[in-house]
Motif scaffolding. Structure first.
Motif, PDB file in Angstrom:
ATOM      1  N   SER A 115       0.948  -1.502  -0.160  1.00 15.29           N
ATOM      2  CA  SER A 115       0.078   0.040  -0.034  1.00 15.29           C
ATOM      3  C   SER A 115       0.410   0.964   0.316  1.00 15.29           C
ATOM      4  CB  SER A 115      -0.434   0.162   1.172  1.00 15.29           C
ATOM      5  OG  SER A 115      -0.037  -0.097   2.428  1.00 15.29           O
ATOM      6  N   GLY A 116       2.236   1.053   0.128  1.00  9.80           N
ATOM      7  CA  GLY A 116       2.913   2.294  -0.140  1.00  9.80           C
ATOM      8  C   GLY A 116       3.727   2.351   1.935  1.00  9.80           C
ATOM      9  N   GLY A 117       4.890   2.728   1.465  1.00 14.89           N
ATOM     10  CA  GLY A 117       5.505   3.032   2.957  1.00 14.89           C
ATOM     11  C   GLY A 117       6.876   2.065   2.885  1.00 14.89           C
ATOM     12  N   LEU A 118       7.092   1.635   4.401  1.00 17.35           N
ATOM     13  CA  LEU A 118       7.160   0.414   4.578  1.00 17.35           C
ATOM     14  C   LEU A 118       7.111   0.346   6.078  1.00 17.35           C
ATOM     15  CD1 LEU A 118      10.741   1.255   4.981  1.00 17.35           C
ATOM     16  CD2 LEU A 118      10.422   1.841   2.812  1.00 17.35           C
ATOM     17  N   TYR A 119       7.133  -1.068   6.715  1.00 18.35           N
ATOM     18  CA  TYR A 119       7.167  -0.985   7.636  1.00 18.35           C
ATOM     19  C   TYR A 119       8.436  -2.125   8.268  1.00 18.35           C
ATOM     20  CZ  TYR A 119       5.216  -1.942  12.545  1.00 18.35           C
ATOM     21  OH  TYR A 119       4.887  -2.182  13.913  1.00 18.35           O
ATOM     22  N   ILE A 135      17.401   1.254  11.831  1.00 18.03           N
ATOM     23  CA  ILE A 135      17.364   0.269  11.059  1.00 18.03           C
ATOM     24  C   ILE A 135      15.762  -0.247  11.099  1.00 18.03           C
ATOM     25  CG2 ILE A 135      17.903  -1.935  11.271  1.00 18.03           C
ATOM     26  CD1 ILE A 135      19.156  -2.316   9.161  1.00 18.03           C
ATOM     27  N   ASP A 136      15.311   0.025  12.333  1.00 18.93           N
ATOM     28  CA  ASP A 136      13.909  -0.347  11.968  1.00 18.93           C
ATOM     29  C   ASP A 136      12.913   0.805  11.571  1.00 18.93           C
ATOM     30  OD1 ASP A 136      14.165   1.320  14.491  1.00 18.93           O
ATOM     31  OD2 ASP A 136      12.842   0.917  15.466  1.00 18.93           O
ATOM     32  N   THR A 137      11.853   1.390  11.081  1.00 18.68           N
ATOM     33  CA  THR A 137      10.312   2.213  11.263  1.00 18.68           C
ATOM     34  C   THR A 137       9.424   1.865  12.128  1.00 18.68           C
ATOM     35  OG1 THR A 137       9.686   0.604   9.453  1.00 18.68           O
ATOM     36  CG2 THR A 137      11.511   1.931   8.392  1.00 18.68           C
ATOM     37  N   VAL A 138       8.679   3.301  11.886  1.00 23.11           N
ATOM     38  CA  VAL A 138       7.244   3.585  12.319  1.00 23.11           C
ATOM     39  C   VAL A 138       6.566   2.318  10.833  1.00 23.11           C
ATOM     40  CG1 VAL A 138       7.452   4.950  13.419  1.00 23.11           C
ATOM     41  CG2 VAL A 138       7.046   5.727  11.275  1.00 23.11           C
ATOM     42  N   ARG A 139       5.235   1.921  11.224  1.00 19.14           N
ATOM     43  CA  ARG A 139       4.082   1.764   9.964  1.00 19.14           C
ATOM     44  C   ARG A 139       4.413   2.847   9.079  1.00 19.14           C
ATOM     45  NH1 ARG A 139       1.269  -2.847  11.981  1.00 19.14           N
ATOM     46  NH2 ARG A 139       1.668  -2.100  14.158  1.00 19.14           N
ATOM     47  N   GLY A 140       4.265   1.888   7.462  1.00 23.39           N
ATOM     48  CA  GLY A 140       3.785   3.225   6.729  1.00 23.39           C
ATOM     49  C   GLY A 140       4.880   4.241   7.174  1.00 23.39           C
ATOM     50  N   GLY A 141       5.791   4.172   7.387  1.00 23.64           N
ATOM     51  CA  GLY A 141       7.363   4.939   7.463  1.00 23.64           C
ATOM     52  C   GLY A 141       8.178   5.042   6.158  1.00 23.64           C
ATOM     53  N   ARG A 194       7.997  16.612   6.079  1.00 22.27           N
ATOM     54  CA  ARG A 194       7.733  15.080   5.684  1.00 22.27           C
ATOM     55  C   ARG A 194       8.613  13.986   6.446  1.00 22.27           C
ATOM     56  NH1 ARG A 194       6.173  17.057   0.663  1.00 22.27           N
ATOM     57  NH2 ARG A 194       7.564  14.824  -0.414  1.00 22.27           N
ATOM     58  N   SER A 195       7.823  13.592   7.087  1.00 24.19           N
ATOM     59  CA  SER A 195       8.454  12.024   7.719  1.00 24.19           C
ATOM     60  C   SER A 195       7.296  11.675   9.166  1.00 24.19           C
ATOM     61  CB  SER A 195       9.512  12.597   8.730  1.00 24.19           C
ATOM     62  OG  SER A 195      11.259  11.326   9.132  1.00 24.19           O
ATOM     63  N   HIS A 196       7.707  10.494   9.367  1.00 27.14           N
ATOM     64  CA  HIS A 196       6.904   9.496   9.882  1.00 27.14           C
ATOM     65  C   HIS A 196       5.783   9.298   8.283  1.00 27.14           C
ATOM     66  CE1 HIS A 196       8.581   8.872  14.201  1.00 27.14           C
ATOM     67  NE2 HIS A 196       9.137   8.657  12.974  1.00 27.14           N
ATOM     68  N   ARG A 197       6.002   9.046   7.535  1.00 25.56           N
ATOM     69  CA  ARG A 197       4.691   9.065   6.106  1.00 25.56           C
ATOM     70  C   ARG A 197       5.400   8.427   4.881  1.00 25.56           C
ATOM     71  NH1 ARG A 197       2.582  14.849   5.843  1.00 25.56           N
ATOM     72  NH2 ARG A 197       2.424  14.089   3.718  1.00 25.56           N
ATOM     73  N   ALA A 198       5.288   8.109   3.904  1.00 23.73           N
ATOM     74  CA  ALA A 198       5.100   7.033   2.804  1.00 23.73           C
ATOM     75  C   ALA A 198       6.555   8.217   2.243  1.00 23.73           C
ATOM     76  CB  ALA A 198       4.597   6.744   2.837  1.00 23.73           C
ATOM     77  N   ASP A 199       6.285   9.229   2.161  1.00 22.62           N
ATOM     78  CA  ASP A 199       6.002  10.517   1.262  1.00 22.62           C
ATOM     79  C   ASP A 199       7.147  11.094   1.677  1.00 22.62           C
ATOM     80  OD1 ASP A 199       4.561  12.001   2.900  1.00 22.62           O
ATOM     81  OD2 ASP A 199       3.355  12.789   0.985  1.00 22.62           O
ATOM     82  N   GLU A 200       7.804  10.908   2.743  1.00 25.13           N
ATOM     83  CA  GLU A 200       9.224  12.019   3.518  1.00 25.13           C
ATOM     84  C   GLU A 200      10.247  11.534   2.279  1.00 25.13           C
ATOM     85  OE1 GLU A 200      10.252   9.465   7.608  1.00 25.13           O
ATOM     86  OE2 GLU A 200      11.560   8.421   6.081  1.00 25.13           O
TER      87      GLU A 200
END
Ligand code: GLV
Ligand code: MN
Ligand code: MN
Length: 415
Positions: free
Chosen positions: A29-33, A86-92, A384-390
């Protein structure tokens, strides 16, 4: 100190690796986790380890899964370290943490390729977890390095499926009983490159920032207890609806932070109700609050005002309110002399870096308890951050990495 020329890096390799890393944990759905100890997380750390090996570094996974690449220094002593999480937020997005991981390795690899063995031990690290996305841990990787793990934390922390952190560790071949062995007491400097995650550099057309202060963060859990009731038969004026109380509290919390003014911020990021049925008035609501301020005194005032606002609303609505502190991290000042190495390197690029306060939390704030820590920021497009289009412009990614490498040369290759 060596010459003030900016260190060259392999720009194409840097940008390609950022793209490659962003494939690990990419969501349809876009972004990463990339949540701690999941297959995507393991794949990312393995990729990083392969890149470290390719650079001829000594590679090691520590007792909590931080991955280190190391080159010995001719004079030994305490280590100079760079890296991020190296970890991310959900949909980061593809840069929060990842930039400092990939750029740190690029800087170390470029330095070793061009200048050979440093005088000081030089290391890059992919820190396993900072975000607290899967378990309510946050800074698990850096806290393990800085000897800040809590007793039995791995047994107590559970993810949304009820899996303990300890079991998740075992699932990736780590022994939770050994977690304390990740402690490092031999780090001299930790230097982290990170995207700003806010709009200041972008809006002021500045390309680099150095962080003076990282805001303190409190995480609270508020439990609101009312009375479950029939959604059809209970008249509106007779209800003690816990969710309506929580909704009023959410608005009041935002007002407390707004009234206090920047840089105060407060966020209700999660909420749950019980019994969570379409035809039942919620008898219980539980939500979290993330409250931040860079001033130690005002942060305490912010937390106290938030708790007070919740209690007042509880009394008005005949709801029982319990405010619990999940964690409380004070603001942190980063290390002046290490920051000077970043300032000098930025000036070598012809840039006077902006002096900044970080509202976002960073591994550096934890590692500053164990090392002299400093941070370099590059702009986030549109903040923009903590979102897919960062996103950050490629030339700023390259500039930040070259400045990082130049500062590391200053620190690790001194005669
Ligand atoms: C992490 O990004 C945080 O600031 O919570
Ligand atoms: Mn983050
Ligand atoms: Mn981050």
């Amino acid at each position: 100190m060596m010459t003030s020329e900016l260190v060259a890096i392999d720009e194409r390799r840097l940008l390609r690796r950022l793209d490659d890393l962003a494939q690990r944990g990419a969501l349809p759905s876009g972004g990463l986790y990339r949540a701690l100890y999941t297959p995507a997380h393991v794949a990312a750390t393995e990729l990083y380890a392969d890149w470290c090996k390719e650079a001829g570094l000594l590679v090691r996974r520590d007792a909590v899964g931080n991955v280190w690449g190391r080159v010995e220094g001719s004079r030994g002593g305490r280590a100079i370290v760079t890296g991020s999480h190296i970890d991310t937020v959900r949909g980061g997005g593809a840069l929060d943490g990842a930039l400092g991981v990939v750029a740190g390795l690029e800087a170390v690899a470029s330095l070793v390729a061009q200048f050979g063995r440093p005088t000081r031990i030089l290391e890059c690290v992919a820190i396993c977890e900072e975000e607290g996305s899967r378990f309510s841990t946050n800074f698990w990787g850096a806290r393990a390095i800085a000897d800040r793990l809590e007793p039995d934390e791995a047994q107590r922390a559970r993810d949304a499926d009820g899996i303990t952190l300890a079991d998740a560790m075992r699932g990736v071949g780590l022994d939770p009983a050994r977690a304390s062995q990740a402690v490092r007491r031999d780090i001299d400097n930790f230097v982290e490159l990170h995207i700003e995650q806010g709009p200041i550099l972008d809006e002021s057309n500045e390309r680099l920032g150095v962080v003076r202060t990282i805001a303190g963060t409190a995480h609270l859990e508020v439990t609101v207890r009312g009375q479950a009731d029939h959604a059809g038969a209970a008249a509106m004026e007779r209800r003690r609806d816990a969710l309506l109380g929580a909704a009023a509290m959410t608005l009041a919390i935002a007002k407390v932070a707004t009234d206090m003014g920047p840089p105060a911020v407060a966020t209700v990021g999660t909420i749950g109700v019980e019994p969570a049925q379409v035809n039942v008035v919620p008898g219980l609501a539980r939500f979290t609050v993330d409250a931040r301020h860079s001033s130690a005194a005002l942060r305490l005032e912010l937390i106290a005002e938030i708790a007070k606002a919740c209690k007042v609303i509880g009394r008005e609505r005949e709801l029982a309110v319990d405010v619990r502190t999940l964690r409380d991290r004070p603001p942190v000042q980063l290390h002046e002399r290490t920051t000077d190495a970043l300032r000098r390197a930025a000036r070598a690029a012809g840039v006077e870096p902006r002096e900044m306060v970080s509202g976002a939390g960073h591994d550096s704030q934890i590692l500053s308890a164990a090392a002299h820590a400093a941070m370099l920021f590059v702009p986030s497009i549109g903040g923009r951050s903590h979102r897919a289009d960062e996103a950050t412009a490629a030339e700023d990614v390259v500039l930040g990495t070259r400045v990082l490498a130049t500062a590391l040369r200053d620190l690790a290759y001194a005669a």
